[in-house]
Design a protein around this motif. Structure first.
Motif, PDB file in Angstrom:
ATOM      1  N   ALA A   1      44.751 -14.785  44.443  1.00  0.00           N
ATOM      2  CA  ALA A   1      44.028 -14.895  43.170  1.00  0.00           C
ATOM      3  C   ALA A   1      44.595 -16.031  42.322  1.00  0.00           C
ATOM      4  O   ALA A   1      43.847 -16.773  41.692  1.00  0.00           O
ATOM      5  N   LEU A   2      45.898 -16.151  42.319  1.00  0.00           N
ATOM      6  CA  LEU A   2      46.538 -17.104  41.405  1.00  0.00           C
ATOM      7  C   LEU A   2      47.362 -18.175  42.111  1.00  0.00           C
ATOM      8  O   LEU A   2      47.788 -19.140  41.469  1.00  0.00           O
ATOM      9  N   GLY A   3      47.598 -18.014  43.409  1.00  0.00           N
ATOM     10  CA  GLY A   3      48.346 -19.032  44.136  1.00  0.00           C
ATOM     11  C   GLY A   3      49.778 -19.175  43.635  1.00  0.00           C
ATOM     12  O   GLY A   3      50.298 -18.295  42.930  1.00  0.00           O
ATOM     13  N   PRO A   4      50.419 -20.304  43.968  1.00  0.00           N
ATOM     14  CA  PRO A   4      51.824 -20.498  43.578  1.00  0.00           C
ATOM     15  C   PRO A   4      51.944 -20.970  42.125  1.00  0.00           C
ATOM     16  O   PRO A   4      52.537 -22.006  41.848  1.00  0.00           O
ATOM     17  N   TYR A   5      51.373 -20.197  41.207  1.00  0.00           N
ATOM     18  CA  TYR A   5      51.310 -20.666  39.814  1.00  0.00           C
ATOM     19  C   TYR A   5      52.695 -20.770  39.198  1.00  0.00           C
ATOM     20  O   TYR A   5      52.919 -21.558  38.264  1.00  0.00           O
ATOM     21  N   VAL A   6      53.660 -19.982  39.711  1.00  0.00           N
ATOM     22  CA  VAL A   6      55.023 -20.068  39.169  1.00  0.00           C
ATOM     23  C   VAL A   6      55.571 -21.483  39.391  1.00  0.00           C
ATOM     24  O   VAL A   6      56.221 -22.059  38.516  1.00  0.00           O
ATOM     25  N   THR A   7      55.265 -22.036  40.549  1.00  0.00           N
ATOM     26  CA  THR A   7      55.705 -23.402  40.853  1.00  0.00           C
ATOM     27  C   THR A   7      54.922 -24.422  40.021  1.00  0.00           C
ATOM     28  O   THR A   7      55.470 -25.447  39.612  1.00  0.00           O
ATOM     29  N   THR A   8      53.646 -24.128  39.772  1.00  0.00           N
ATOM     30  CA  THR A   8      52.871 -25.006  38.887  1.00  0.00           C
ATOM     31  C   THR A   8      53.552 -25.107  37.517  1.00  0.00           C
ATOM     32  O   THR A   8      53.699 -26.195  36.955  1.00  0.00           O
ATOM     33  N   PHE A   9      53.986 -23.963  36.988  1.00  0.00           N
ATOM     34  CA  PHE A   9      54.649 -24.004  35.679  1.00  0.00           C
ATOM     35  C   PHE A   9      56.022 -24.687  35.753  1.00  0.00           C
ATOM     36  O   PHE A   9      56.458 -25.305  34.782  1.00  0.00           O
TER      37      PHE A   9
ATOM     38  N   SER B   1      53.367 -26.776  44.580  1.00  0.00           N
ATOM     39  CA  SER B   1      52.459 -26.145  43.615  1.00  0.00           C
ATOM     40  C   SER B   1      51.019 -26.142  44.113  1.00  0.00           C
ATOM     41  O   SER B   1      50.146 -25.538  43.500  1.00  0.00           O
ATOM     42  N   VAL B   2      50.771 -26.813  45.225  1.00  0.00           N
ATOM     43  CA  VAL B   2      49.427 -26.869  45.786  1.00  0.00           C
ATOM     44  C   VAL B   2      49.146 -25.560  46.527  1.00  0.00           C
ATOM     45  O   VAL B   2      50.006 -25.041  47.243  1.00  0.00           O
ATOM     46  N   HIS B   3      47.943 -25.024  46.338  1.00  0.00           N
ATOM     47  CA  HIS B   3      47.639 -23.690  46.873  1.00  0.00           C
ATOM     48  C   HIS B   3      47.902 -23.558  48.367  1.00  0.00           C
ATOM     49  O   HIS B   3      48.287 -22.500  48.836  1.00  0.00           O
ATOM     50  N   ASN B   4      47.622 -24.612  49.135  1.00  0.00           N
ATOM     51  CA  ASN B   4      47.700 -24.438  50.584  1.00  0.00           C
ATOM     52  C   ASN B   4      49.067 -24.779  51.162  1.00  0.00           C
ATOM     53  O   ASN B   4      49.220 -24.862  52.382  1.00  0.00           O
ATOM     54  N   ALA B   5      50.072 -24.938  50.305  1.00  0.00           N
ATOM     55  CA  ALA B   5      51.423 -25.201  50.820  1.00  0.00           C
ATOM     56  C   ALA B   5      51.888 -24.038  51.706  1.00  0.00           C
ATOM     57  O   ALA B   5      52.493 -24.256  52.767  1.00  0.00           O
TER      58      ALA B   5
ATOM     59  N   THR C   1      40.675 -28.354  43.444  1.00  0.00           N
ATOM     60  CA  THR C   1      42.130 -28.203  43.308  1.00  0.00           C
ATOM     61  C   THR C   1      42.454 -27.862  41.855  1.00  0.00           C
ATOM     62  O   THR C   1      43.063 -26.847  41.570  1.00  0.00           O
ATOM     63  N   VAL C   2      41.979 -28.684  40.925  1.00  0.00           N
ATOM     64  CA  VAL C   2      42.346 -28.515  39.518  1.00  0.00           C
ATOM     65  C   VAL C   2      41.841 -27.181  38.959  1.00  0.00           C
ATOM     66  O   VAL C   2      42.547 -26.493  38.220  1.00  0.00           O
ATOM     67  N   ALA C   3      40.617 -26.799  39.327  1.00  0.00           N
ATOM     68  CA  ALA C   3      40.049 -25.579  38.738  1.00  0.00           C
ATOM     69  C   ALA C   3      40.722 -24.314  39.255  1.00  0.00           C
ATOM     70  O   ALA C   3      40.474 -23.234  38.736  1.00  0.00           O
ATOM     71  N   SER C   4      41.579 -24.453  40.251  1.00  0.00           N
ATOM     72  CA  SER C   4      42.239 -23.265  40.774  1.00  0.00           C
ATOM     73  C   SER C   4      43.612 -23.061  40.150  1.00  0.00           C
ATOM     74  O   SER C   4      44.302 -22.098  40.473  1.00  0.00           O
ATOM     75  N   GLN C   5      44.001 -23.956  39.270  1.00  0.00           N
ATOM     76  CA  GLN C   5      45.356 -23.871  38.722  1.00  0.00           C
ATOM     77  C   GLN C   5      45.327 -23.865  37.196  1.00  0.00           C
ATOM     78  O   GLN C   5      44.541 -24.582  36.582  1.00  0.00           O
ATOM     79  N   LEU C   6      46.231 -23.092  36.634  1.00  0.00           N
ATOM     80  CA  LEU C   6      46.354 -23.080  35.177  1.00  0.00           C
ATOM     81  C   LEU C   6      47.346 -24.184  34.784  1.00  0.00           C
ATOM     82  O   LEU C   6      48.387 -23.938  34.203  1.00  0.00           O
TER      83      LEU C   6
ATOM     84  N   ALA D   1      48.651 -13.189  49.132  1.00  0.00           N
ATOM     85  CA  ALA D   1      49.971 -13.337  48.509  1.00  0.00           C
ATOM     86  C   ALA D   1      49.780 -13.498  47.011  1.00  0.00           C
ATOM     87  O   ALA D   1      48.849 -14.179  46.572  1.00  0.00           O
ATOM     88  N   GLU D   2      50.632 -12.853  46.259  1.00  0.00           N
ATOM     89  CA  GLU D   2      50.631 -13.003  44.802  1.00  0.00           C
ATOM     90  C   GLU D   2      52.074 -12.999  44.314  1.00  0.00           C
ATOM     91  O   GLU D   2      52.942 -12.352  44.908  1.00  0.00           O
ATOM     92  N   GLN D   3      52.293 -13.735  43.241  1.00  0.00           N
ATOM     93  CA  GLN D   3      53.622 -13.798  42.655  1.00  0.00           C
ATOM     94  C   GLN D   3      53.512 -13.465  41.170  1.00  0.00           C
ATOM     95  O   GLN D   3      52.441 -13.655  40.564  1.00  0.00           O
ATOM     96  N   CYS D   4      54.587 -12.970  40.605  1.00  0.00           N
ATOM     97  CA  CYS D   4      54.560 -12.627  39.181  1.00  0.00           C
ATOM     98  C   CYS D   4      55.848 -13.070  38.511  1.00  0.00           C
ATOM     99  O   CYS D   4      56.925 -12.927  39.085  1.00  0.00           O
TER     100      CYS D   4
END
Lengths: 344, 384
Positions: free
Chosen positions: A89-97, A119-123, B93-98, A172-175
């Motif tokens: 649902a949210l991917g590796p958003y922790v790494t995005t931040f 931070s890319v979803h398919n990593a 890609t962009v729309a899937s990330q906050l 997979a989900e992370q929090c």
């Protein structure tokens, strides 16, 4: 689709023995305000030898995927026709931040390429393919609460068109603190750490969780040790032993589950063991598959039951043929996953 | 699977007509970013004059709607879409990330942040948002396979139709320009500070772009029941993993070759039947070397190919959708534009894209996509 193998990483440990133990032991409160995966559960120098710089999201997914393949006994030759689909649902958003942190801290020109690439979803799927040396189709999808359902739909389509003979499907989900903060703004969190699924509340309470679960699926006619999983077909209750309801407090009004609770079959929910995750239905499917394999009913871990639903009140070894996992999405769209025992 | 409509919006034009004009004249319009502030010196390709809304929805969604509207109009489904089982599969890609810097800055500085960024993100799942926009009830799936997302979304649509999960699919990809990936690609050292030169000896990296490319694909019997004739179809799709590296392509290109072979096998054609290839061609040293080697190996050194990223920049999740549309346009118009930016052949590659607007003959064309994570995808487009 035949379930040939399962791998899981969640707050109670890694692997099916950890899941079985959790189902036997029942609910335990989280050590903090959410259910987290301990770093100790994602240490594996052999499997993760190429992943020293990988983030927690990728490590959880890779270990669960690896374990599902190992559990199935799939040979190296079989991997040449292995597809991989990760739903999140949210991917590796922790790494995005973490990457945004770099931008704010160091400026646009001095950020870390390693953090960005993770931070890319398919990593995570890239690491899974690398770990398994699988050269077949790989895909990552995101559809919030429908993510796992859509992944199974695609796995079925891939096998129908012979794109591959086996598909490794998982979520997979992370929090972390930020997601918990967002959850506090958007939904209600259970301060005692207890998800109460059978309140069927219009304003339910969640406890954020994290983890990864993978299924190795094939299209063998004869069922393997876990039986088969289907997302189509007759949705009646005849021959159905149990409903597993994905009430976790995440998608708002859970009153919609009351009709399912009254439909006839015994009901249970194991979301209090896993925590609340948008693609959490995969964990419930893993619990259902294990119950079918073990021919054992596991008691609902939290039993508050004001609506007198026919709860699974205690552990019991008995014939168990068919379990249906039910989840409602953000717009009340219903998703059903029917698991049938090998001999059911 | 029949293609009944297509729509595009990119730095090369707000629709198919404008795009063809710019292709024909060899016009490209890269420049400094105006959508966000950055101290990075890289030119980008923004959609010229695109009228975005008030920021309550993602720009990616607005780009996708613009392209989808054009595609739906061409397909003749404006008034009958709801009569069919219509799926939506889109790459992004962009729309899937906050990846909202302002949101994170506020949270980082104060421990709290406004929720409008979160709401925009939660309402912005691309396939889900398009499904709701057009009130559709078929499957919806957002593909996040990095730079091959758009091609893979089309591939998912093909799989759905073959499995009878729906009758029609709105598929392709969309992505907006965003500061975060610009910083990320910059950190990898693969962004050029001048306009990109795909396959050129002196190529120095990619330019980022934005846009959306949408196809309407449907079962042939559904098209015929609607009283329309088949003109183009997707006759093959292949995808294969490198299982090699997180960001670099496998040097021997075997993953791309496997994807190409699979796609052509599905189409039942040999390499000699392919009229031209719309290559991924990002203008990075690694991509163009590996891709050029594979194209030469599979199709021979005389094959006609181009990269359209010189016109659009690298639009990430949109690229596969845009380039699928461009490939159909090449077959429809009977010509492909010059591979803009290319001047000098690279001896290390040993194969060169078309230098000028080129007449093409044949009924098949291929579009390729290579992605972070080592994913390789290819589709075969057929003209009836």
């Amino acid at each position: 689709m035949n379930i040939a193998g399962i791998g899981i990483v969640f707050n109670r440990g890694r692997g099916l023995p950890a899941l079985e133990k959790a189902l036997e032991e029942g609910w335990v409160p989280p050590t903090a305000s959410r259910y987290s995966v301990s770093d100790d559960f994602i240490k594996d120098r052999v499997i993760l030898k190429e992943m020293r710089r990988a983030d927690t999201f990728s490590k959880m997914a890779c270990l669960a995927a690896h374990d599902a393949v190992a559990d199935s006994g799939l040979s190296v030759a079989g991997k040449s026709s292995l597809g991989i689909i990760l739903a999140s649902a949210l991917g590796p958003y922790v790494t995005t931040f973490r990457f945004l942190d770099d931008i704010l801290q160091y400026g646009d020109a001095k950020v870390s390429p390693t953090v960005f690439s993770h931070s890319v979803h398919n990593a995570a799927v890239s690491y899974i393919a690398l770990c398994l040396q699988s050269r077949g189709p790989t895909l990552t999808i995101t559809q919030f609460s429908q993510s796992f359902y859509q992944a199974l739909l695609l796995a079925e389509a891939w096998m129908l068109e012979d794109r591959c003979t086996h598909v490794l499907v998982g979520s997979a989900e992370q929090c972390d603190d930020i997601l918990e903060y967002v959850c506090r703004q958007k939904i209600h969190l259970a301060e005692d750490g207890k998800i109460e699924p059978f309140l069927f509340s219009e304003s339910p309470k969640a406890v954020p969780g994290e983890g990864s679960v993978f299924f190795l699926l094939d299209k063998q006619e004869t069922s393997g040790k876990y039986g088969k999983i289907s997302i189509h077909g007759d949705n009646g209750v005849q021959g159905l032993d149990m409903y597993l309801l994905e009430c976790s407090g995440l998608t708002g009004d859970e009153a919609v589950y009351r009709n399912d609770a009254k439909a006839g079959p015994l009901i249970s929910s194991y979301t209090p063991l896993f925590g609340s995750m948008m693609s959490g239905i995969g964990f419930s499917c893993a619990a259902a598959a294990l119950m079918l394999k073990n021919q054992r009913y596991y008691a609902a871990p939290v039993q508050s039951n004001p609506h007198n639903a026919p709860l699974c009140g205690g552990h019991q070894s008995a014939p168990l043929n068919t379990i249906r996992c039910i989840s409602y999405g953000c717009h009340n769209e219903k998703m059903e996953f029917t698991l049938k025992h090998a001999h059911g | 699977m029949v293609i009944s409509g297509m729509g595009v919006v990119s730095g090369c034009g707000n629709n198919v007509h404008e795009t063809l004009d710019n292709f024909s004249t060899g016009c490209r319009k890269g420049g400094p970013p105006s959508l966000f502030k950055t101290d990075l010196p890289y030119p980008v390709f923004e959609v010229p004059g695109f009228q975005a809304g008030d920021g309550t929805v993602m720009r990616t969604f607005e780009l996708a709607v613009a392209a989808a509207n054009e595609a739906i109009r061409e397909s003749g489904l404006e008034n009958t879409l709801l009569a069919h089982r219509v799926g939506v599969c889109l790459g992004t890609t962009v729309a899937s990330q906050l990846n909202d810097v302002d949101f994170y800055r506020a949270y980082r500085n104060t421990g709290s942040a406004p929720m409008h960024s979160v709401d925009r993100y939660l309402n912005g799942n691309l396939a889900g948002a398009i499904q709701q926009k057009f009130h559709l009830s078929g499957p919806a799936c957002t593909v996040v396979n990095a730079c091959s997302s758009g091609t893979d979304a089309i591939g998912v649509g093909i799989s759905w139709l073959r499995a009878d999960m729906c009758d029609i699919v709105i598929c392709g990809g969309a992505d907006e320009l965003n500061r975060v990936p610009l910083c990320g690609f910059g950190s990898l050292g693969i962004v050029s500070d001048s306009l990109c030169k795909p396959f050129d000896k002196d190529r120095s990296g990619l330019n980022l772009g934005e846009g959306a490319g949408i196809l309407i694909i449907e079962k042939e019997n559904v098209l015929r029941k609607r009283g329309r004739e088949k003109e183009f179809c997707i006759s093959g799709y292949g995808l294969a993993a490198d299982a090699y590296h997180l960001t670099a392509p496998r040097p021997d290109g075997s993953g791309l070759e496997a994807a190409l072979t699979h796609a052509m096998n599905e189409a039942g054609i040999s390499p000699g039947q392919v009229a031209f290839i719309n290559a991924h061609g990002t203008a990075t040293r690694d991509n163009d070397k590996v891709e050029g080697d594979v194209l030469a190996r599979v199709f021979g050194s005389k094959v006609q190919f181009l990269s359209t990223k010189g016109y659009t920049g690298h639009t990430l999740g949109a690229a596969g959708g845009l380039e699928a549309v461009f490939t159909v346009l090449g077959l429809r118009e009977g010509w492909i534009p010059q591979s803009i930016g290319f001047e000098n052949e690279d001896d290390e590659i040993g194969i060169a894209p078309v230098r000028e607007k080129t007449i093409i003959n044949g009924n098949y064309a291929v579009s390729t996509s290579l992605a972070f994570g080592g994913n390789n995808s290819a589709i075969v487009i057929e003209k009836e």
